[in-house]
Design an enzyme around this catalytic site. Structure first.
Site, short mmCIF file in Angstrom:
data_model
loop_
_atom_site.label_atom_id
_atom_site.label_comp_id
_atom_site.label_asym_id
_atom_site.label_seq_id
_atom_site.Cartn_x
_atom_site.Cartn_y
_atom_site.Cartn_z
N LYS A 54 0.88 -1.31 0.08
CA LYS A 54 -0.04 -0.08 0.02
C LYS A 54 1.01 1.19 -0.10
CE LYS A 54 -3.63 -2.63 2.25
NZ LYS A 54 -4.23 -2.93 3.30
N GLN A 98 -4.27 -2.18 9.79
CA GLN A 98 -4.10 -3.42 9.01
C GLN A 98 -4.68 -4.53 10.29
OE1 GLN A 98 -2.99 -3.99 5.97
NE2 GLN A 98 -3.77 -5.93 6.10
N ASP A 121 -11.25 2.74 4.51
CA ASP A 121 -11.40 1.51 4.23
C ASP A 121 -13.06 1.14 4.41
OD1 ASP A 121 -9.39 -0.42 4.07
OD2 ASP A 121 -8.88 -0.60 6.35
#
Ligand code: NAP
Length: 297
Positions: A54, A98, A121
């Site tokens: 990412k 994460q 997200d």
């Protein structure tokens, strides 16, 4: 006739090229740079790889990135303090923690602490709710959003089709259901979602015009479970032993690719299908967060 391959890598490259142009335009015209903060608690090797990918993608697109790697014994209080700092950091428009975190970390509380306007997200209840009611002001979660884009770029219009989703996780199955059922362009499907409590899954998957599989079970969906001419999207990413592979293993999806590919009209490969799209849409959401923050249309 073998299925047409839906090339997620190529489609993601087209989307990210457009995002790179947009980032350059934001810098030139508004002196603004989108920023993403990625937080990793612990040292899980797979998570490290995801985080690094990412960050690398941010660099490629001209997006500012911060990587915060915290030790495995990090407490909730320490993590919440970092989230608070990132919420207030004007250089950061998107925050991603994460998954999965170590057991002492309550993921729900962490997600709830992220400013919804930085929740790229789309895990925060505010954004999940907006998605469900079709309010485009929020974010769309990256993997299901990537799948919607795969369908769009492959000229598959879900309207009036029967879409069957296998799996009901909060990050794939449920949002997929919410997106496909919307009364909106590019959606408007009749949607069925099956899961581990569904008896005779094949009875449902055989009805699917569009079959989306996200269960994390290697090659679970076989040709006898798929209708001739279906569009098959394989979200699964499973490592199986392979003595012929240099690393001793290879990655496969939740769909038996060869046999289902002989029957389907279109199919995503693993790797190279859904995976690259997830990252592309994370970058898309980061740009969206930045533009909203600065009031840029
Ligand atoms: P998850 O949270 O483990 O959820 C799996 C879902 O599948 C659950 O709803 C579970 O049912 C259901 N399920 C499990 N076994 C089943 C079976 N035999 N029959 C029917 N349903 C079954 O997984 P996830 O996060 O959604 O991920 C699924 C897969 O997609 C994994 O391989 C993951 O690595 C991959 N993935 C890939 C990407 C990408 O970007 N490429 C992104 C996300 C996930 P219950 O709810 O009843 O337990």
């Amino acid at each position: 006739m073998p299925a047409e391959i839906i090339d997620g890598k190529a489609i993601a490259a087209r989307i990210t090229a457009e995002l790179a142009r947009e980032t350059a335009h934001l810098a030139r015209s508004f002196n603004v740079q989108p920023g993403l903060a990625v937080v990793l608690v612990g040292n899980d090797p797979a998570s490290q790889t995801y985080v690094n990918t990412k960050v690398k993608k941010c660099h490629e697109l001209g997006i500012y990135s911060e990587k915060h790697v915290l030790p495995p014994e990090t407490t909730m209080a320490e993590l919440l303090q970092l989230i608070d700092q990132l919420n207030r950091n004007p250089k950061v428009h998107g925050i991603l923690v994460q998954s999965p975190p170590p057991p002492q970390i309550d993921e729900g509380k962490v997600v709830a602490a992220i400013d919804p306007s930085k929740d790229v997200d789309c895990f925060h209840a505010v954004n999940v709710g907006k998605m469900l009611i079709g309010d485009t002001d929020g974010f769309v979660p990256c993997t299901p959003y990537g799948i919607m884009k795969l369908l769009e770029y492959s000229n598959v219009d879900p309207a009036g089709k029967h879409a069957v989703i296998v799996g009901r996780s909060n990050i794939v199955g449920k949002p997929m259901l919410a997106l496909l059922v919307q009364k909106a362009k590019g959606a408007n499907a009749t949607v069925t979602c099956v899961h581990s409590a569904t008896p005779d899954i094949g009875a449902f998957t055989r009805q699917a015009d569009i079959l989306i599989v996200a269960i994390g079970k290697a090659e679970y969906i076989t040709a006898d479970m798929v209708k001739e001419g279906a569009v098959v999207i394989d979200v699964g990413m499973n490592r199986i032993a392979d003595p012929n592979a240099a690393r001793g293993y290879r990655n496969v999806g939740d769909v038996a690719y060869e046999e289902v590919g002989a029957k389907a009209a279109k199919i995503t490969p693993v790797p190279g299908g859904v995976g690259p799209m997830t990252i592309a849409m994370l970058m898309y959401n980061t740009l969206k967060a930045c533009k909203r923050h600065h009031g840029i249309a």
